[in-house]
Motif scaffolding. Structure first.
Motif, mmCIF file in Angstrom:
data_model
loop_
_atom_site.group_PDB
_atom_site.id
_atom_site.type_symbol
_atom_site.label_atom_id
_atom_site.label_comp_id
_atom_site.label_asym_id
_atom_site.label_seq_id
_atom_site.Cartn_x
_atom_site.Cartn_y
_atom_site.Cartn_z
ATOM 1 N N ASP A 551 19.043 32.575 -5.799
ATOM 2 C CA ASP A 551 19.885 31.378 -5.715
ATOM 3 C C ASP A 551 21.124 31.591 -6.577
ATOM 4 O O ASP A 551 21.021 31.751 -7.800
ATOM 5 N N ILE A 552 22.295 31.587 -5.930
ATOM 6 C CA ILE A 552 23.524 31.873 -6.676
ATOM 7 C C ILE A 552 23.793 30.821 -7.743
ATOM 8 O O ILE A 552 24.421 31.094 -8.772
ATOM 9 N N GLU A 553 23.298 29.611 -7.540
ATOM 10 C CA GLU A 553 23.531 28.533 -8.505
ATOM 11 C C GLU A 553 22.722 28.723 -9.780
ATOM 12 O O GLU A 553 23.023 28.127 -10.802
ATOM 13 N N GLN A 554 21.646 29.533 -9.724
ATOM 14 C CA GLN A 554 20.795 29.723 -10.907
ATOM 15 C C GLN A 554 21.072 31.043 -11.626
ATOM 16 O O GLN A 554 20.451 31.328 -12.637
ATOM 17 N N MET A 555 22.009 31.833 -11.098
ATOM 18 C CA MET A 555 22.224 33.162 -11.679
ATOM 19 C C MET A 555 22.794 33.117 -13.093
ATOM 20 O O MET A 555 22.668 34.084 -13.833
ATOM 21 N N ASP A 556 23.442 32.000 -13.454
ATOM 22 C CA ASP A 556 23.960 31.914 -14.826
ATOM 23 C C ASP A 556 22.938 31.315 -15.779
ATOM 24 O O ASP A 556 23.202 31.169 -16.974
ATOM 25 N N ALA A 557 21.727 30.964 -15.280
ATOM 26 C CA ALA A 557 20.703 30.355 -16.126
ATOM 27 C C ALA A 557 19.481 31.251 -16.298
ATOM 28 O O ALA A 557 18.666 31.034 -17.186
ATOM 29 N N LEU A 558 19.337 32.269 -15.444
ATOM 30 C CA LEU A 558 18.206 33.191 -15.527
ATOM 31 C C LEU A 558 18.642 34.545 -14.988
ATOM 32 O O LEU A 558 19.744 34.698 -14.484
ATOM 33 N N SER A 559 17.765 35.534 -15.082
ATOM 34 C CA SER A 559 18.084 36.888 -14.599
ATOM 35 C C SER A 559 17.112 37.274 -13.484
ATOM 36 O O SER A 559 15.894 37.157 -13.649
#
Length: 725
Positions: A551-559
């Protein structure tokens, strides 16, 4: 031994084939799977039988049409041609309706890679237009070869002189050569029949034999309906000849054709019977008698209704294979089938199977059943010749009754009889014949193979309530002795509970293997996807492994680790709606539609703009769609792999791949700061992909390979005599 051999050789070829088939069945039942290799012999014989077919089409059509006189050709192609086209249309319509008699069998299967393979579009120009006749012959485009041959024959009609006669003589000689080759090959055909029958009986399961009954019963009913009701009814409705008279004059020819499977030998009988019945009604002039004598042999060279009935096998093959032929493909199949049947059915059937993208090995089922069904299509072919000849003669003698009352009566009679026949067959076969069915018991009893001490928690941790832990890298996990894995419950086939209440699935197996390689225990903790990043940061678990779409929206919150799989985006819906959802145009034409989704928000947003008639509703999990009780949702966006697994639990649903064959990656996720574990998982995945371990797990959980224990086919030699193990 010698008297027995002489007796066998003295049998007619059709009798030899029947004997070979029954002996083959007996051998297969006796020896079981050990005679499966005989299928290669059968295939070789059939390929030999096909080698003269395409050349024979050319020489027979060119020579047959070319020797006609211009006036005779005009008469035949104008009057007889129209009647023949109408009879072909009736036959094709009847064949197309017969699959409605097939019983409904709710079945499902694991995902198959063949469903996502690119399908080569049909080039209709090459199929029908012989721009290069040699290429058409080389590529097996039978309809194009027929068009080319007819064009050559028509051109010859207008020619005069010795050159024309030489060409006709050459064509006749070639035809005789090919006929002699075919007659020689027919002598070895019983060997091929024996081999294929033995192979089929030795390897085919009981369920598959039951399914073949569906084809045989529907085929017999189709031929009998055409022969003894529909075709005689047409003659009785449009000519002075009564229904009883139509059956009486054809009786001898029908019996002979059924007994021998040979239509050619009854041609003289058909000619004489047609002339006799026309004389009885004082409707036969000298020219009319000449017309009948010319017409029957020429009509014999064209496809008849009896031949057209074999198209039913292709429609059955789709039902048998679990991929019914789409209604929109039936017109193309019918026209192509008609043109391909100018030649041999041994070329036409493989051609038609390929046309509708069905496995070519289904052709062996047709060959095996052909010696039984051939006798029935012979009687339909004979009755077709009678009807065509009588209608043409009546038209020539101006005694054809084409008036509204007769046409209405005939249409109602044929329509009502066909509907009643379909209903009786559908109900009867539904009660007594059950096709192969894959149930939820298969996937619900699958097990994770690797044995690692495992703990499964069913309680969702809550931020602010459940105690948090520090993010653990590889060293801390090894020191702790436990790998904590996040999973989504009821996420078939990645993580779900089987009938024993154990957590299983593709990612469960992968997680267990990861723990085994780390030499630690494994603990599974459930999570909700919208809280995934917070759960990883809180240390509730070390890694999330549960079919996660990146999910591109979660890429800045997890790896995310490297993608573990690439899945195919699809639609799951009720079986009867599957074909509708395969086309974007059909979806737009449906009117208001409600489609559920769990993830793929970006794809859904794009679809909202393109399909304003579709209402998209986000749901918590796929079980909310498959277990719905009030039909709130018409379909759900899902991967083809996961959707296929869900249909094993709910066989009333099917999968429609979206146009464009959209693909998306799934990956494992760790906390953004957990670089140590991320590096390890990426390297571990590469190793397990290269050594084949990941493929083995994928094949089991996604493709179902090894999910069902394959027991040896029942055989007398093993299960009764116990001579082998």
């Amino acid at each position: 031994m010698e008297p027995v051999l002489k007796k066998v050789l003295s049998m007619t070829s059709s009798t030899q084939m029947l004997v070979a088939m029954f002996i083959g069945f007996a051998v297969g039942l006796f020896f079981g799977e050990s005679v499966g290799w005989m299928g290669t012999i059968g295939t070789s014989v059939i390929l030999l039988m096909q080698m003269t077919v395409l050349p024979y089409i050319v020489v027979s059509l060119v020579g047959g049409i070319g020797k006609l006189q211009k006036n005779t050709a005009k008469l035949i192609f104008s009057r007889t041609g129209i009647i023949m086209l109408l009879l072909w249309g009736l036959g094709l319509l009847t064949v197309a309706l017969m699959p409605l008699s097939f019983p409904v069998v709710e079945s499902a299967s694991f995902f198959s890679t063949s469903s996502i393979e690119p399908v080569t579009p049909i080039d209709y120009f090459k199929l029908y237009i012989p721009s290069n006749p040699f290429e058409s012959m080389a590529d097996g485009y039978v309809p194009a070869m027929v068009v080319f041959s007819i064009a050559m024959g028509l051109a010859l009609i207008g020619m005069q002189g010795e050159n024309k006669q030489q060409i006709l003589t050459f064509m006749h000689t070639c035809s005789e050569i090919f006929s002699r080759i075919t007659r020689g090959l027919v002598k070895i055909l019983p060997i091929g029949i024996f081999a294929m029958s033995a192979s089929a009986a030795g390897t085919m399961g009981v369920d598959e034999f039951a399914s073949m009954q569906v084809y045989l019963i529907s085929y017999f009913v189709l031929c009998l309906l055409l022969t003894f009701w529909i075709l005689p009814w047409i003659v009785a409705s449009l000519t002075p000849i009564t229904f009883a008279q139509a059956l009486r004059i054809s009786k001898a020819s029908l019996v002979t054709a059924f007994a021998t499977g040979n239509i050619f030998i009854v041609i003289p009988v058909i000619v004489e019977e047609c002339k006799q019945i026309m004389r009885e009604h004082e409707n036969l002039s000298e020219d009319g008698a000449t017309l009948i004598e010319i017409l029957v042999p020429i009509a014999f060279t064209f496809p008849n209704i009896g031949k057209l009935t074999v198209i039913l096998f292709v429609l059955f093959a789709g039902w048998f294979n679990g991929t019914p032929v789409d209604v929109s493909s039936i017109p193309s199949l019918s026209i192509s089938g008609l043109l391909s049947l100018f030649g041999s059915v041994y070329v036409a059937i493989p051609f038609m199977l390929d046309l509708v993208h069905l496995p070519s090995d289904l052709f062996q089922l047709f060959v095996m059943s052909g010696f039984i069904t051939g006798k029935f299509n012979s009687i339909a072919a004979v009755m077709n010749l009678f009807v065509l000849t009588l209608l043409t003669a009546a038209l020539f003698e101006k005694s054809l009754k084409v008036r509204a009352p007769q046409l209405i009566k005939m249409g109602l009679g044929i329509g009502v009889s066909l509907v009643l026949t379909l209903i009786v067959c559908r109900v009867g076969m539904g009660l007594f014949i059950h096709g192969p069915e894959t149930t939820s018991g298969v996937i619900a009893n699958m097990q994770v193979a690797d044995k690692v001490p495992t703990k499964v928690s069913k309680q969702f941790p809550v931020i602010g309530t459940t105690s948090q832990s520090a993010i653990a890298g590889i060293t801390q996990i090894r020191n702790r002795g436990v790998l904590r894995v996040g999973y989504i419950p009821s996420n078939v086939p990645f993580s779900y509970y089987n009938n024993s209440g154990r957590l299983v699935g593709f990612d469960t197996a992968m997680a267990t293997k990861l723990a085994e390689d780390l030499n630690v225990k494994v603990e599974f903790i459930p999570f909700r996807k919208n809280k995934l990043a917070q759960a990883l940061d809180a240390g509730f678990f070390d890694i999330a492994m549960s079919g996660l779409a990146m999910d591109i929206e979660q890429m800045d919150a997890l790896s995310y680790a490297d993608p573990v799989l690439e899945l195919n985006l699809a639609i799951a819906t009720k079986d009867h709606l599957v074909n509708t959802f395969k086309s974007n145009k059909k979806i737009l034409d449906m009117g208001p539609v409600t489609i559920a989704y769990v993830e793929h928000s970006d794809a859904v947003e794009d679809a909202r703009l393109q399909a304003p008639n579709v209402k998209f509703v986000k749901i918590d999990g796929y079980k909310d769609f498959f277990r719905q009780k009030k039909n709130k949702y018409d379909a759900v966006v899902i991967s083809a792999q996961a959707g296929s697994a869900w249909t094993l639990f709910f066989p009333g649903y099917g999968i429609a791949l979206l146009e464009g064959k959209s693909r998306y990656p799934v990956a494992y996720a760790v906390a953004q700061s957990n670089q140590s574990l991320l590096n390890y998982v990426n390297n571990w995945q590469r190793l397990r992909k290269v050594d084949g371990h990941q493929d083995k797990i994928y094949n089991y959980w996604m493709l179902g390979q090894g999910a069902v224990e394959q027991k040896p086919r029942w055989s007398i030699i093993r299960d009764v005599l116990h001579w082998v193990q």
